[in-house]
Design a protein around this motif. Structure first.
Motif, PDB file in Angstrom:
ATOM      1  N   SER A 181      29.271  60.350  48.072  1.00  0.00           N
ATOM      2  CA  SER A 181      29.574  58.958  48.353  1.00  0.00           C
ATOM      3  C   SER A 181      30.732  58.475  47.487  1.00  0.00           C
ATOM      4  CB  SER A 181      28.351  58.075  48.101  1.00  0.00           C
ATOM      5  OG  SER A 181      28.692  56.706  48.213  1.00  0.00           O
ATOM      6  N   ARG A 182      31.662  57.759  48.099  1.00  0.00           N
ATOM      7  CA  ARG A 182      32.769  57.200  47.335  1.00  0.00           C
ATOM      8  C   ARG A 182      32.297  56.101  46.389  1.00  0.00           C
ATOM      9  NH1 ARG A 182      37.825  56.470  51.412  1.00  0.00           N
ATOM     10  NH2 ARG A 182      38.856  56.103  49.422  1.00  0.00           N
ATOM     11  N   ALA A 183      31.081  55.625  46.578  1.00  0.00           N
ATOM     12  CA  ALA A 183      30.521  54.617  45.678  1.00  0.00           C
ATOM     13  C   ALA A 183      29.938  55.236  44.416  1.00  0.00           C
ATOM     14  CB  ALA A 183      29.438  53.816  46.402  1.00  0.00           C
ATOM     15  N   GLY A 184      29.835  56.581  44.370  1.00  0.00           N
ATOM     16  CA  GLY A 184      29.294  57.260  43.203  1.00  0.00           C
ATOM     17  C   GLY A 184      28.007  57.991  43.514  1.00  0.00           C
ATOM     18  N   GLY A 185      27.408  58.569  42.470  1.00  0.00           N
ATOM     19  CA  GLY A 185      26.174  59.325  42.629  1.00  0.00           C
ATOM     20  C   GLY A 185      26.428  60.816  42.538  1.00  0.00           C
ATOM     21  N   GLU A 186      25.537  61.597  43.123  1.00  0.00           N
ATOM     22  CA  GLU A 186      25.632  63.046  43.103  1.00  0.00           C
ATOM     23  C   GLU A 186      25.920  63.571  44.514  1.00  0.00           C
ATOM     24  OE1 GLU A 186      25.438  65.078  40.482  1.00  0.00           O
ATOM     25  OE2 GLU A 186      25.222  63.351  39.136  1.00  0.00           O
ATOM     26  N   PRO A 187      26.654  64.681  44.615  1.00  0.00           N
ATOM     27  CA  PRO A 187      26.870  65.270  45.942  1.00  0.00           C
ATOM     28  C   PRO A 187      25.580  65.854  46.491  1.00  0.00           C
ATOM     29  CG  PRO A 187      27.743  66.707  44.233  1.00  0.00           C
ATOM     30  CD  PRO A 187      27.326  65.443  43.550  1.00  0.00           C
ATOM     31  N   THR A 188      25.398  65.747  47.792  1.00  0.00           N
ATOM     32  CA  THR A 188      24.209  66.290  48.438  1.00  0.00           C
ATOM     33  C   THR A 188      24.628  67.212  49.582  1.00  0.00           C
ATOM     34  OG1 THR A 188      24.078  64.369  49.912  1.00  0.00           O
ATOM     35  CG2 THR A 188      22.814  64.273  47.869  1.00  0.00           C
ATOM     36  N   PRO A 189      23.864  68.267  49.846  1.00  0.00           N
ATOM     37  CA  PRO A 189      24.197  69.147  50.968  1.00  0.00           C
ATOM     38  C   PRO A 189      24.088  68.403  52.297  1.00  0.00           C
ATOM     39  CG  PRO A 189      22.669  70.216  49.443  1.00  0.00           C
ATOM     40  CD  PRO A 189      22.727  68.775  49.051  1.00  0.00           C
ATOM     41  N   LEU A 190      25.138  68.509  53.101  1.00  0.00           N
ATOM     42  CA  LEU A 190      25.112  67.923  54.434  1.00  0.00           C
ATOM     43  C   LEU A 190      24.777  68.977  55.476  1.00  0.00           C
ATOM     44  CD1 LEU A 190      25.685  65.584  56.434  1.00  0.00           C
ATOM     45  CD2 LEU A 190      28.076  66.358  56.458  1.00  0.00           C
ATOM     46  N   ALA A 191      25.421  70.144  55.377  1.00  0.00           N
ATOM     47  CA  ALA A 191      25.181  71.238  56.325  1.00  0.00           C
ATOM     48  C   ALA A 191      25.220  72.541  55.559  1.00  0.00           C
ATOM     49  CB  ALA A 191      26.230  71.230  57.433  1.00  0.00           C
ATOM     50  N   THR A 192      24.281  73.439  55.843  1.00  0.00           N
ATOM     51  CA  THR A 192      24.158  74.693  55.103  1.00  0.00           C
ATOM     52  C   THR A 192      24.234  75.886  56.058  1.00  0.00           C
ATOM     53  OG1 THR A 192      21.741  74.622  55.269  1.00  0.00           O
ATOM     54  CG2 THR A 192      22.736  73.571  53.344  1.00  0.00           C
ATOM     55  N   GLY A 193      24.173  77.090  55.472  1.00  0.00           N
ATOM     56  CA  GLY A 193      24.123  78.304  56.267  1.00  0.00           C
ATOM     57  C   GLY A 193      25.465  78.869  56.659  1.00  0.00           C
ATOM     58  N   PHE A 194      26.561  78.366  56.066  1.00  0.00           N
ATOM     59  CA  PHE A 194      27.883  78.918  56.350  1.00  0.00           C
ATOM     60  C   PHE A 194      28.126  80.174  55.517  1.00  0.00           C
ATOM     61  CE2 PHE A 194      28.301  74.346  57.221  1.00  0.00           C
ATOM     62  CZ  PHE A 194      28.797  74.386  58.512  1.00  0.00           C
ATOM     63  N   ARG A 195      29.075  80.973  55.950  1.00  0.00           N
ATOM     64  CA  ARG A 195      29.401  82.199  55.209  1.00  0.00           C
ATOM     65  C   ARG A 195      30.494  81.972  54.173  1.00  0.00           C
ATOM     66  NH1 ARG A 195      30.704  86.679  59.430  1.00  0.00           N
ATOM     67  NH2 ARG A 195      30.649  87.997  57.579  1.00  0.00           N
ATOM     68  N   ALA A 196      31.586  81.325  54.554  1.00  0.00           N
ATOM     69  CA  ALA A 196      32.656  81.012  53.609  1.00  0.00           C
ATOM     70  C   ALA A 196      33.449  79.830  54.146  1.00  0.00           C
ATOM     71  CB  ALA A 196      33.572  82.212  53.403  1.00  0.00           C
ATOM     72  N   PRO A 197      32.877  78.630  54.140  1.00  0.00           N
ATOM     73  CA  PRO A 197      33.562  77.474  54.728  1.00  0.00           C
ATOM     74  C   PRO A 197      34.843  77.144  53.974  1.00  0.00           C
ATOM     75  CG  PRO A 197      31.651  76.765  53.455  1.00  0.00           C
ATOM     76  CD  PRO A 197      31.589  78.255  53.538  1.00  0.00           C
ATOM     77  N   ASP A 198      35.878  76.757  54.745  1.00  0.00           N
ATOM     78  CA  ASP A 198      37.180  76.498  54.142  1.00  0.00           C
ATOM     79  C   ASP A 198      37.697  75.139  54.608  1.00  0.00           C
ATOM     80  OD1 ASP A 198      39.481  77.162  52.616  1.00  0.00           O
ATOM     81  OD2 ASP A 198      40.485  77.933  54.385  1.00  0.00           O
ATOM     82  N   ALA A 199      38.724  75.113  55.466  1.00  0.00           N
ATOM     83  CA  ALA A 199      39.364  73.866  55.867  1.00  0.00           C
ATOM     84  C   ALA A 199      38.395  72.959  56.616  1.00  0.00           C
ATOM     85  CB  ALA A 199      40.594  74.161  56.717  1.00  0.00           C
ATOM     86  N   LEU A 200      38.559  71.650  56.409  1.00  0.00           N
ATOM     87  CA  LEU A 200      37.700  70.637  57.016  1.00  0.00           C
ATOM     88  C   LEU A 200      38.545  69.572  57.704  1.00  0.00           C
ATOM     89  CD1 LEU A 200      35.380  69.860  53.946  1.00  0.00           C
ATOM     90  CD2 LEU A 200      34.836  71.403  55.839  1.00  0.00           C
ATOM     91  N   ALA A 201      37.965  68.926  58.699  1.00  0.00           N
ATOM     92  CA  ALA A 201      38.513  67.700  59.274  1.00  0.00           C
ATOM     93  C   ALA A 201      37.352  66.789  59.619  1.00  0.00           C
ATOM     94  CB  ALA A 201      39.360  67.990  60.508  1.00  0.00           C
ATOM     95  N   VAL A 202      37.605  65.492  59.665  1.00  0.00           N
ATOM     96  CA  VAL A 202      36.538  64.525  59.905  1.00  0.00           C
ATOM     97  C   VAL A 202      37.026  63.481  60.891  1.00  0.00           C
ATOM     98  CG1 VAL A 202      37.265  63.158  57.896  1.00  0.00           C
ATOM     99  CG2 VAL A 202      34.940  62.919  58.767  1.00  0.00           C
ATOM    100  N   ASP A 203      36.124  63.026  61.766  1.00  0.00           N
ATOM    101  CA  ASP A 203      36.403  61.874  62.612  1.00  0.00           C
ATOM    102  C   ASP A 203      35.220  60.914  62.523  1.00  0.00           C
ATOM    103  OD1 ASP A 203      34.431  62.906  64.311  1.00  0.00           O
ATOM    104  OD2 ASP A 203      35.853  63.703  65.767  1.00  0.00           O
ATOM    105  N   ALA A 204      35.081  60.017  63.462  1.00  0.00           N
ATOM    106  CA  ALA A 204      34.068  58.972  63.364  1.00  0.00           C
ATOM    107  C   ALA A 204      32.646  59.510  63.383  1.00  0.00           C
ATOM    108  CB  ALA A 204      34.256  57.960  64.489  1.00  0.00           C
ATOM    109  N   THR A 205      32.434  60.653  64.052  1.00  0.00           N
ATOM    110  CA  THR A 205      31.066  61.142  64.220  1.00  0.00           C
ATOM    111  C   THR A 205      30.825  62.542  63.674  1.00  0.00           C
ATOM    112  OG1 THR A 205      31.580  62.015  66.433  1.00  0.00           O
ATOM    113  CG2 THR A 205      30.751  59.747  66.292  1.00  0.00           C
ATOM    114  N   SER A 206      31.874  63.320  63.443  1.00  0.00           N
ATOM    115  CA  SER A 206      31.682  64.744  63.167  1.00  0.00           C
ATOM    116  C   SER A 206      32.545  65.239  62.016  1.00  0.00           C
ATOM    117  CB  SER A 206      31.999  65.578  64.411  1.00  0.00           C
ATOM    118  OG  SER A 206      31.190  65.204  65.511  1.00  0.00           O
ATOM    119  N   ILE A 207      32.094  66.356  61.438  1.00  0.00           N
ATOM    120  CA  ILE A 207      32.885  67.158  60.525  1.00  0.00           C
ATOM    121  C   ILE A 207      33.185  68.471  61.238  1.00  0.00           C
ATOM    122  CG2 ILE A 207      32.989  68.246  58.249  1.00  0.00           C
ATOM    123  CD1 ILE A 207      32.707  65.308  58.022  1.00  0.00           C
ATOM    124  N   TYR A 208      34.413  68.924  61.161  1.00  0.00           N
ATOM    125  CA  TYR A 208      34.811  70.199  61.757  1.00  0.00           C
ATOM    126  C   TYR A 208      35.083  71.166  60.625  1.00  0.00           C
ATOM    127  CZ  TYR A 208      35.091  67.219  65.775  1.00  0.00           C
ATOM    128  OH  TYR A 208      34.765  66.327  66.763  1.00  0.00           O
TER     129      TYR A 208
END
Length: 399
Positions: free
Chosen positions: A138-165
């Motif tokens: 959260s940009r408001a602070g706190g600790e990071p939490t897992p959103l999605a798991t089970g990847f092998r070696a996740p790299d580049a990301l993109a985000v829109d209103a509803t999804s993370i790619y």
């Protein structure tokens, strides 16, 4: 009279010792790469000088910062660089936002949250599902939490209103931003070469459809609908060609091609209506690309021959901003100054700033970490990952 003349001579000698380093000298932070970083120390720069006759021309459209991925929306204030004095910037400790991470790599940002791809391993033989995950902070602070798991070696990301790619070893995945759920299969299983570095994921719209553009790090630049349909190769190289980095400028995608018979800076229409064209042939070992309102910022090379270049969008000769580098990545512009990540195994050299009054040189910004990881501009702040494995990885900000 003799005493006055002697005083003038002594003053002149003293001032001459304060001259900045001349172009072409080894970067003060340079040294042998420790060998654990992706794309570090393996690709010497081709050494070609810029050719004024092959520079790209601007398509006349505004930048599309739209992905929130690694430096997509820099603020520009050309009047603040180095404050008019040729001195190294004062080092800053930085602020650690998340610690004890295992190989955090890339970043993406929306209005409320920061997203982090945590790879855990770059071993392409690791099992699936793996320990890789996408964290939400959260940009408001706190600790990071897992959103999605089970990847092998996740790299580049993109985000829109509803999804993370998420680009993973198994392909391109779509993750529900609210729940972290993803489908049973990737939306494109052909784009999976994430361990070589230089990959990119961009969100865009074309002909009324929502699409994702992927620079694979291998031979292809691919566009696919967010539901997995209408896949199109916008560029297909041959042999050892690597497509690295990509940026949207209006209706065009600009990207880097290294290796192979035709390296350089390329442009292709997002809708695929025309073939990709090489707009500059002097960048032969491109790593990363960023677009400002007036320039292309490009990093290239490695192994002590890496460089940071500033290429006018209106045409002209590329300026060498920094050279003698082990593996520069992710150039961004903030308040008129250019920053980039350097391939380092640890220390205060991994985040650097160009010294504008001394062409070809750069200085460590201050925080310690491991590169390349990711670098992202958020307003007047730099967000970075320290790509250490085990529990030494971190995400921080400067200032």
């Amino acid at each position: 009279m003799r005493l006055a003349l002697l005083s003038v001579l002594l003053l002149a000698v003293s001032c001459s010792s304060d001259k900045p380093p001349q172009p072409g000298r080894q970067d003060a932070g340079g040294g042998d790469d420790a060998g654990i970083m992706e794309d570090a120390g393996t690709e010497p720069d081709g050494g070609d000088e810029p050719d004024a006759g092959t520079e790209p021309s601007d398509s006349g459209t505004e930048d599309d910062a739209g992905t929130g991925v690694d430096g997509g929306n820099p603020d520009t204030d050309a009047g603040t660089t180095d404050g008019g004095a040729c001195e190294a910037p004062a080092p800053e400790r930085g602020t650690e936002l998340a610690a004890r991470l295992n190989a955090p790599r890339r970043l993406a940002l929306d209005a409320t949250d920061l997203y982090i791809s945590e790879s855990h391993s770059l071993n392409p033989q690791q099992p699936s599902p793996g320990a890789g995950q996408v964290l939400k902070f959260s940009r408001a602070g706190g600790e990071p939490t897992p959103l999605a798991t089970g990847f092998r070696a996740p790299d580049a990301l993109a985000v829109d209103a509803t999804s993370i790619y998420v680009l993973d070893l198994d392909g391109l995945w779509q993750v529900d931003k609210a729940t972290g759920r993803r489908g049973d299969l990737p939306i494109d299983a052909t784009v999976s070469n994430v361990t070589v570095g230089g990959t990119e994921v961009l969100r865009a719209s074309v002909s009324g459809r929502e699409v994702v553009v992927v620079a694979t790090g291998n031979r292809w630049l691919v566009r696919v609908d967010t539901d997995g349909g209408n896949r199109q190769e916008l560029y297909a190289g041959t042999g050892a060609t690597q497509v690295r980095s990509a940026r949207l400028v209006g209706t065009d995608v600009w990207f880097l091609v290294s290796g192979g018979p035709n390296p350089g800076l390329y442009r292709v229409p997002l809708d695929g209506s025309a073939a990709a064209e090489r707009r500059d042939a002097t960048v032969t070992r491109g790593n990363s690309l960023e677009v400002t309102p007036t320039h292309f910022l490009i990093t290239e090379g490695a192994g002590g021959t890496g460089r940071v270049l500033k290429l006018p969008r209106s045409g002209g000769t590329a300026e060498i901003l920094a050279e003698g580098l082990q593996g520069p990545w992710f150039p961004v512009e903030l308040n008129g100054a250019v920053y980039f990540k350097e391939a380092r195994a640890g220390g205060a050299d991994f985040l650097r700033r160009v010294r504008a009054c001394a062409p070809g040189t750069s200085d460590a910004v201050g925080p310690e970490g491991t590169g390349p990881g990711g670098l992202l501009v958020d307003g007047n702040t730099l967000l970075y990952t320290s790509q250490e494995s085990g529990t030494g990885g971190a995400v921080g900000r400067v200032p």
